[in-house]
Structure formats: C-alpha cells, structure tokens
Scaffold this motif. Structure first.
Motif, PDB file in Angstrom:
ATOM      1  N   ARG A 111       0.839  -1.212   0.000  1.00 66.04           N
ATOM      2  CA  ARG A 111       0.000   0.000   0.000  1.00 66.04           C
ATOM      3  C   ARG A 111       0.866   1.250   0.000  1.00 66.04           C
ATOM      4  O   ARG A 111       0.562   2.235  -0.663  1.00 66.04           O
ATOM      5  CB  ARG A 111      -0.919   0.001   1.215  1.00 66.04           C
TER       6      ARG A 111
ATOM      7  N   LYS B 139      -3.182  15.519  -1.696  1.00 63.59           N
ATOM      8  CA  LYS B 139      -3.783  15.248  -0.389  1.00 63.59           C
ATOM      9  C   LYS B 139      -2.843  15.604   0.759  1.00 63.59           C
ATOM     10  O   LYS B 139      -3.282  15.923   1.841  1.00 63.59           O
ATOM     11  CB  LYS B 139      -4.156  13.769  -0.282  1.00 63.59           C
ATOM     12  N   GLY B 140      -1.556  15.485   0.518  1.00 60.82           N
ATOM     13  CA  GLY B 140      -0.601  15.793   1.578  1.00 60.82           C
ATOM     14  C   GLY B 140       0.577  16.571   1.035  1.00 60.82           C
ATOM     15  O   GLY B 140       0.732  16.690  -0.187  1.00 60.82           O
ATOM     16  N   CYS B 176       5.090   7.508   2.985  1.00 53.44           N
ATOM     17  CA  CYS B 176       3.771   6.865   3.003  1.00 53.44           C
ATOM     18  C   CYS B 176       3.750   5.697   3.982  1.00 53.44           C
ATOM     19  O   CYS B 176       2.760   5.474   4.680  1.00 53.44           O
ATOM     20  CB  CYS B 176       3.396   6.366   1.609  1.00 53.44           C
ATOM     21  N   TYR B 177       4.847   4.959   4.036  1.00 55.87           N
ATOM     22  CA  TYR B 177       4.920   3.805   4.923  1.00 55.87           C
ATOM     23  C   TYR B 177       4.857   4.232   6.390  1.00 55.87           C
ATOM     24  O   TYR B 177       4.095   3.698   7.184  1.00 55.87           O
ATOM     25  CB  TYR B 177       6.205   3.022   4.643  1.00 55.87           C
ATOM     26  N   GLN B 179       3.751   7.086   7.586  1.00 55.57           N
ATOM     27  CA  GLN B 179       2.429   7.664   7.870  1.00 55.57           C
ATOM     28  C   GLN B 179       1.380   6.571   8.007  1.00 55.57           C
ATOM     29  O   GLN B 179       0.496   6.661   8.859  1.00 55.57           O
ATOM     30  CB  GLN B 179       2.028   8.631   6.748  1.00 55.57           C
ATOM     31  N   GLY B 180       1.466   5.540   7.177  1.00 58.96           N
ATOM     32  CA  GLY B 180       0.518   4.436   7.239  1.00 58.96           C
ATOM     33  C   GLY B 180       0.587   3.729   8.582  1.00 58.96           C
ATOM     34  O   GLY B 180      -0.431   3.399   9.181  1.00 58.96           O
ATOM     35  N   ARG B 181       1.791   3.503   9.079  1.00 57.18           N
ATOM     36  CA  ARG B 181       1.971   2.826  10.370  1.00 57.18           C
ATOM     37  C   ARG B 181       1.432   3.669  11.506  1.00 57.18           C
ATOM     38  O   ARG B 181       0.790   3.177  12.425  1.00 57.18           O
ATOM     39  CB  ARG B 181       3.447   2.535  10.604  1.00 57.18           C
ATOM     40  N   ARG B 182       1.718   4.987  11.403  1.00 59.69           N
ATOM     41  CA  ARG B 182       1.253   5.882  12.454  1.00 59.69           C
ATOM     42  C   ARG B 182      -0.272   5.902  12.469  1.00 59.69           C
ATOM     43  O   ARG B 182      -0.911   5.904  13.501  1.00 59.69           O
ATOM     44  CB  ARG B 182       1.802   7.293  12.193  1.00 59.69           C
ATOM     45  N   HIS B 183      -0.842   5.861  11.256  1.00 61.23           N
ATOM     46  CA  HIS B 183      -2.289   5.904  11.114  1.00 61.23           C
ATOM     47  C   HIS B 183      -2.935   4.671  11.747  1.00 61.23           C
ATOM     48  O   HIS B 183      -3.959   4.760  12.408  1.00 61.23           O
ATOM     49  CB  HIS B 183      -2.649   5.973   9.628  1.00 61.23           C
ATOM     50  N   GLU B 184      -2.274   3.519  11.539  1.00 62.37           N
ATOM     51  CA  GLU B 184      -2.825   2.295  12.113  1.00 62.37           C
ATOM     52  C   GLU B 184      -2.581   2.225  13.617  1.00 62.37           C
ATOM     53  O   GLU B 184      -3.177   1.407  14.303  1.00 62.37           O
ATOM     54  CB  GLU B 184      -2.182   1.071  11.433  1.00 62.37           C
ATOM     55  N   GLY B 185      -1.701   3.109  14.118  1.00 61.61           N
ATOM     56  CA  GLY B 185      -1.416   3.144  15.547  1.00 61.61           C
ATOM     57  C   GLY B 185      -0.329   2.166  15.854  1.00 61.61           C
ATOM     58  O   GLY B 185      -0.416   1.378  16.758  1.00 61.61           O
TER      59      GLY B 185
END
Lengths: 180, 185
Positions: A111, B139-140, B176-177, B179-185
């Motif tokens: 992703r 978007k960012g 992106c990676y 941010q993705g991890r941070r988003h998932e907590g």
C-alpha cells in the motif's frame, strides 16, 4: 543489398529495441532510421519520413512505425513479425513485473509503494506532456487545445473523447484553410 | 490476496480492441484510465497510477505496458494477453491500410494540420489524467512535493527519468509507509 534473410533482420533489429529503447515509443525512431536507411538501405530517408508520418495517422501507440516498416520490406508476414518482435519482449517483462507486484496486494508495504508511486506517476505524466509539446513544431494553438480539452473533460467526464478529437481535427483544418 | 473483480476475458478483449481503434494521436494510457477507472471502475485510481508508474519505469517500448498491467491485474496471464493483442489489432490493420494508400494520403490538403489537431486533443486527454493524478497527490505535503520534484527533474530539467525516480520514489514511499503505520497506531 546482400542476400540476407529479411525476416531474421527484422527480428534482430526490433527485438532488442523492445527492451533497450530509451524514452518509450519515441526512442525507437532514431535507431530504426539508422538501421533501415543507413545500414541496410531498405529505403531512402524520404521514404522513411513518409512512413513515419503515415504511421502517426493510424490510431494506437506511436511505435506502430515498426509494422509499417515490416510491411514495406516483407509484406503482411513482415508486418506481423515486426509487431511481435517489437512488443513481445517488453510485454513479457512487464507481465512479470505486474505479476510480482499484484501478488503482494494488501500488504502494508505494498500500500505504501502504491501511494508513494502515484504522485511520481503524476509528475511523469506532466513531464511527458511538456516533452511532447517541446518536441513538435507546435504553436500556441496546441498549448491552448491541451488546456481546453483537459478542462472540458474535467467538467464533463462523460464526454466522449472521439468527439473532441473530431472537433480538434476540424478546427485545425479550418484554421489551415483560412491561413492562420 | 484480494479477489479480482469479475471481468471476463471477452469484456477485456472488446474494451481494449475499442481503445486501440479509438486512440488517434496516441496517448493510450489516458484512454485506458478513462475506460477502466472512470467509466467501468474495474480499478481504483491509485491502483492504476502505481501500475502506470511501474510501466513507465520498466525499460523499452512502454506505451503498451499499461494494458499488460491492467490485463494481468484483472485476469492474470490470459487477461494480459487479451488486452495487448486486442489493443494492437485495430492499429495494426489501420497502419497497413495507411501504408497501402500512403502516397495518396500524404497528398491530402491540410493533412498536417489535421494531425496536429488530433495530437493536441490526445495530449489534452493526457493532461486530464495528469490533473486527476495530481489531485490525488495533493492530499498531503509529501506527495505534492514528490510530484513537483519528479516534474521539475524529468520535465523541466530533462534529467534522466530513471535517476530522478530512483531518488524521489523511495523517499515518497518511505513517507507513506511511516504515515501508514502511524495511522494504524
């Protein structure tokens, strides 16, 4: 011209170009001209330029110059062989890459790569447009058309592009007639 | 692994056959994007664009690679074969017809202007794809910078594409990676 196998020659010219051409379809023009005009003398420079112009009249990828050259030197089988030789190697390579890429769909890092590559793709698209506009002898009318068409398609996404292509052809033709 | 959407080989073939036949002035990717993402929703925008980036990074004649990517994603090896064969069939016969009649066609009055007009419209379609891709990127801050850096490097400065992508893409992906991890907590 030496008594060479013309089919073999088509394959040995085009198959390496399939993978080695730099800059996509536009990258095959110069090496193709060198091989067919200067080295093998299958045609004159004038003929090559005419064939190039004709290949751009047809729809499809810019690299359709290859089958037209195959047709010119060896008829229908030459055209078919040229097409296979030019598209098969790059297609197999892309298929392999797509297969590996799609196998890992759903993984977090997949992703991330997908999200990270999208803006790079956008940058490459705009670079391609700029490159093509700089390449041709295009005037301000072409720049204006590009902006107008993009705007129209954003505003009316259902509008069929063939209508716009027809209008574009007509407007450029009429402006040619009145001498603008 | 996700299940691919139910798209038959016949649907892939007939769609790509039409794309090949309609794509006057080139720019096949913008046609594929329109039909596959906007009209039919067989793929998401992001999925398509990352595939397009992948297609462009690969060496060689890459204007047809997007079709291979879409076909592979939808129906594997047969999907890819159907897409590429279908897309090249129309242009193949069209170009042979053009080769037969070329001396006659080249003499047409105003043919150069007509071709210039067709090419400009096709580029406009590509610009529409670029705008839609750019919207997603805006978007960012990080993706917007990645897009700008790619455009300035490849488009404006005309540095080699592979070199620019090799620098920009890993940074963009890494951001992106994280941010993705941070988003998932």
């Amino acid at each position: 011209m030496k008594d060479e196998n013309i089919y073999l020659a088509l394959v040995t010219i085009l198959a390496p170009l399939s993978i080695a051409a730099i800059g996509g379809a536009t990258g095959i023009y110069a090496p193709l001209q060198h091989e067919t005009v200067e080295l093998r003398q299958w045609m004159t420079s004038r003929e090559f330029i005419d064939l190039f112009a004709v290949s751009r009249l047809a729809p499809g990828p810019g690299s359709m110059l290859a089958p037209i050259i195959g047709w010119n030197v060896a008829g229908f089988s030459g055209a078919l062989l040229a097409t296979v030789a030019l598209y098969l190697p790059s297609s197999v390579l892309c298929y392999g890459a797509a297969r590996v890429w799609n196998r890992y769909r759903g993984k977090p890092w997949h992703r991330a790569i997908e999200a990270g590559l999208s803006p790079v793709a956008a940058g490459l698209i705009f670079s391609g447009i700029l490159g093509l506009l700089r390449l041709g002898q295009t005037g301000p009318l072409s720049w204006f058309t590009v902006v107008l068409v993009a705007g129209l398609l954003m505003w009316r996404p259902k509008l069929h592009p063939l209508i716009l292509i027809g209008c574009g052809a007509l407007v450029f033709f009429l402006l040619h007639v009145v001498g603008a | 692994m996700n299940h691919p959407p139910p798209v038959s080989l016949a649907m892939i073939y007939s769609l790509f056959f039409r794309i090949g036949l309609f794509s006057f002035g080139g720019q096949l990717s913008s046609w594929i994007h329109r039909e596959v993402v906007l009209v039919r929703g067989w793929m998401t925008n992001e999925e398509f664009l990352s595939g397009m980036a992948l297609s462009q990074i690969l060496p060689g004649v890459n204007s047809t690679n997007t079709a291979i990517f879409v076909g592979q994603r939808l129906r594997g090896a047969w999907g890819a074969t159907a897409a590429i064969v279908a897309m090249l069939t129309g242009p193949f016969f069209a170009v042979i017809l053009a080769a037969i009649f070329y001396q006659w066609i080249i003499g047409w009055y105003g043919i150069q202007s007509i071709m210039e007009g067709v090419a400009a419209v096709a580029l406009g379609m590509l610009a529409r794809l670029g705008i839609s891709a750019g919207r997603g990127a805006a978007k960012g801050l990080a993706p917007a910078l990645a897009m700008l850096a790619t455009f300035i490097g490849v488009g404006v400065m005309r540095w080699p594409m592979l070199g620019v992508v090799a620098v920009v893409a890993p940074i963009s992906v890494l951001v992106c990676y994280v941010q993705g991890r941070r988003h998932e907590g």
